[in-house]
Scaffold this active site. Structure first.
Site, PDB file in Angstrom:
ATOM      1  N   HIS A 167      46.500  38.278  44.096  1.00 27.33           N
ATOM      2  CA  HIS A 167      45.139  39.088  44.291  1.00 27.33           C
ATOM      3  C   HIS A 167      44.295  38.361  45.503  1.00 27.33           C
ATOM      4  O   HIS A 167      44.346  37.140  45.533  1.00 27.33           O
ATOM      5  CB  HIS A 167      44.461  38.857  43.002  1.00 27.33           C
ATOM      6  N   ILE A 168      43.890  39.038  46.399  1.00 29.56           N
ATOM      7  CA  ILE A 168      43.236  38.652  47.497  1.00 29.56           C
ATOM      8  C   ILE A 168      42.010  37.784  47.143  1.00 29.56           C
ATOM      9  O   ILE A 168      41.671  36.795  47.554  1.00 29.56           O
ATOM     10  CB  ILE A 168      42.766  39.719  48.404  1.00 29.56           C
TER      11      ILE A 168
ATOM     12  N   ARG B  49      37.622  48.297  53.645  1.00 32.30           N
ATOM     13  CA  ARG B  49      37.105  48.555  52.349  1.00 32.30           C
ATOM     14  C   ARG B  49      36.353  47.081  51.848  1.00 32.30           C
ATOM     15  O   ARG B  49      37.193  46.086  51.859  1.00 32.30           O
ATOM     16  CB  ARG B  49      38.210  48.640  51.437  1.00 32.30           C
TER      17      ARG B  49
ATOM     18  N   PRO C  83      47.196  50.614  44.988  1.00 33.52           N
ATOM     19  CA  PRO C  83      46.135  51.494  45.413  1.00 33.52           C
ATOM     20  C   PRO C  83      44.814  50.794  46.012  1.00 33.52           C
ATOM     21  O   PRO C  83      44.430  49.850  45.944  1.00 33.52           O
ATOM     22  CB  PRO C  83      45.619  52.194  44.169  1.00 33.52           C
ATOM     23  N   ASN C  84      44.491  51.663  47.247  1.00 33.32           N
ATOM     24  CA  ASN C  84      43.400  51.171  47.910  1.00 33.32           C
ATOM     25  C   ASN C  84      43.844  49.939  49.084  1.00 33.32           C
ATOM     26  O   ASN C  84      43.029  49.770  50.008  1.00 33.32           O
ATOM     27  CB  ASN C  84      42.162  50.936  47.211  1.00 33.32           C
TER      28      ASN C  84
ATOM     29  N   ALA D 279      44.294  47.713  41.213  1.00 30.85           N
ATOM     30  CA  ALA D 279      43.596  48.289  40.156  1.00 30.85           C
ATOM     31  C   ALA D 279      44.681  48.429  39.114  1.00 30.85           C
ATOM     32  O   ALA D 279      44.357  48.356  37.662  1.00 30.85           O
ATOM     33  CB  ALA D 279      42.965  49.383  40.376  1.00 30.85           C
TER      34      ALA D 279
ATOM     35  N   HIS E  52      45.168  45.977  35.760  1.00 33.67           N
ATOM     36  CA  HIS E  52      44.271  46.047  34.676  1.00 33.67           C
ATOM     37  C   HIS E  52      44.760  47.203  33.872  1.00 33.67           C
ATOM     38  O   HIS E  52      43.865  47.195  32.829  1.00 33.67           O
ATOM     39  CB  HIS E  52      42.940  45.836  35.122  1.00 33.67           C
TER      40      HIS E  52
ATOM     41  N   TYR F 150      37.161  41.519  50.254  1.00 32.76           N
ATOM     42  CA  TYR F 150      38.567  41.455  50.661  1.00 32.76           C
ATOM     43  C   TYR F 150      38.729  40.921  52.058  1.00 32.76           C
ATOM     44  O   TYR F 150      40.015  40.955  52.548  1.00 32.76           O
ATOM     45  CB  TYR F 150      39.199  42.850  50.399  1.00 32.76           C
TER      46      TYR F 150
ATOM     47  N   GLU G 110      52.611  37.359  41.499  1.00 35.18           N
ATOM     48  CA  GLU G 110      51.566  38.292  41.318  1.00 35.18           C
ATOM     49  C   GLU G 110      50.490  37.716  42.435  1.00 35.18           C
ATOM     50  O   GLU G 110      50.260  36.306  42.322  1.00 35.18           O
ATOM     51  CB  GLU G 110      50.906  38.584  39.958  1.00 35.18           C
TER      52      GLU G 110
ATOM     53  N   ARG H 201      35.019  37.739  39.103  1.00 35.64           N
ATOM     54  CA  ARG H 201      34.448  39.240  39.051  1.00 35.64           C
ATOM     55  C   ARG H 201      34.332  39.685  37.751  1.00 35.64           C
ATOM     56  O   ARG H 201      34.065  39.231  36.770  1.00 35.64           O
ATOM     57  CB  ARG H 201      35.337  40.070  40.055  1.00 35.64           C
TER      58      ARG H 201
ATOM     59  N   ASN I 239      50.891  42.825  44.623  1.00 33.07           N
ATOM     60  CA  ASN I 239      49.498  42.780  44.510  1.00 33.07           C
ATOM     61  C   ASN I 239      49.268  44.421  43.897  1.00 33.07           C
ATOM     62  O   ASN I 239      49.343  45.377  44.432  1.00 33.07           O
ATOM     63  CB  ASN I 239      48.740  42.810  45.744  1.00 33.07           C
TER      64      ASN I 239
ATOM     65  N   ASP J 219      56.278  47.089  32.723  1.00 30.54           N
ATOM     66  CA  ASP J 219      57.691  47.470  31.938  1.00 30.54           C
ATOM     67  C   ASP J 219      58.945  47.419  33.128  1.00 30.54           C
ATOM     68  O   ASP J 219      59.975  46.870  32.804  1.00 30.54           O
ATOM     69  CB  ASP J 219      57.903  48.968  31.243  1.00 30.54           C
TER      70      ASP J 219
END
Ligand code: DQA
Length: 152
Positions: A101-102, A19, A11-12, A78, A81, A24, A99, A108, A75, A88
């Site tokens: 993450h930018i 954003r 998402p996002n 959100a 977390h 980012y 995995e 953070r 990625n 699963d």
């Protein structure tokens, strides 16, 4: 034969470039896809590049990947977390999972320090900006080759 790989974005990330650019960066998700397609061509990979704001859609792509793909870069944004459901689904996938993450999630807020997905991931990239995607794809290609060599 080309190996199929999925890059799945949560998402996002459709707002990438607009954003919170201080966190980012200014590159859009379309820019990331172009860079990844370049690496995919060099590495003889067929790339399926997806983004969704809906958890079920991400789960459905992981299920689809079970039947068709040799590896996944994800990625989860959100959902990293929060989502046992994505964990699963990834646990039901047999190939390598990376995995990404930018941002450096560990620098953070505390709620970003835990990832459900990391307990399944074969590797994690965080804080390398959007370059993390192409690095992850190069690594995924290597992992797929190694799995094939071992007859896995
Ligand atoms: C993110 C980090 C997550 O904590 C956040 O919710 C995102 C993006 C990253 O790429 O840095 O949406 O996954």
């Amino acid at each position: 034969m080309k190996r199929v790989v999925y890059i799945i974005n949560g998402p996002n990330l459709n707002l990438l470039g607009k954003r919170q650019p201080a966190i980012y960066g200014h590159e859009t998700l379309a820019d990331v896809e172009i860079a990844c397609r370049r690496v995919a061509t060099e590495s003889n990979l067929e790339l399926k590049f997806h983004q969704s704001n809906r958890e079920y859609e991400i789960i459905d792509w992981i299920h689809e990947a079970r039947e068709t793909a040799a590896g996944i870069v994800i990625n989860p944004a959100a959902f990293t977390h929060t989502s046992v459901a994505i964990l699963d689904a990834l646990n039901a996938f047999d190939g390598p999972v990376l995995e990404i993450h930018i941002s450096n999630v560990h620098k953070r807020e505390a709620f970003r320090h835990h990832s459900y997905v990391s307990s399944r991931a074969d590797g994690v990239i965080a804080g390398f900006g959007t370059q993390g995607y192409t690095l992850a794809l190069q690594r995924l290609s290597r992992l797929i080759d190694e799995t094939a060599t071992k007859g896995g």
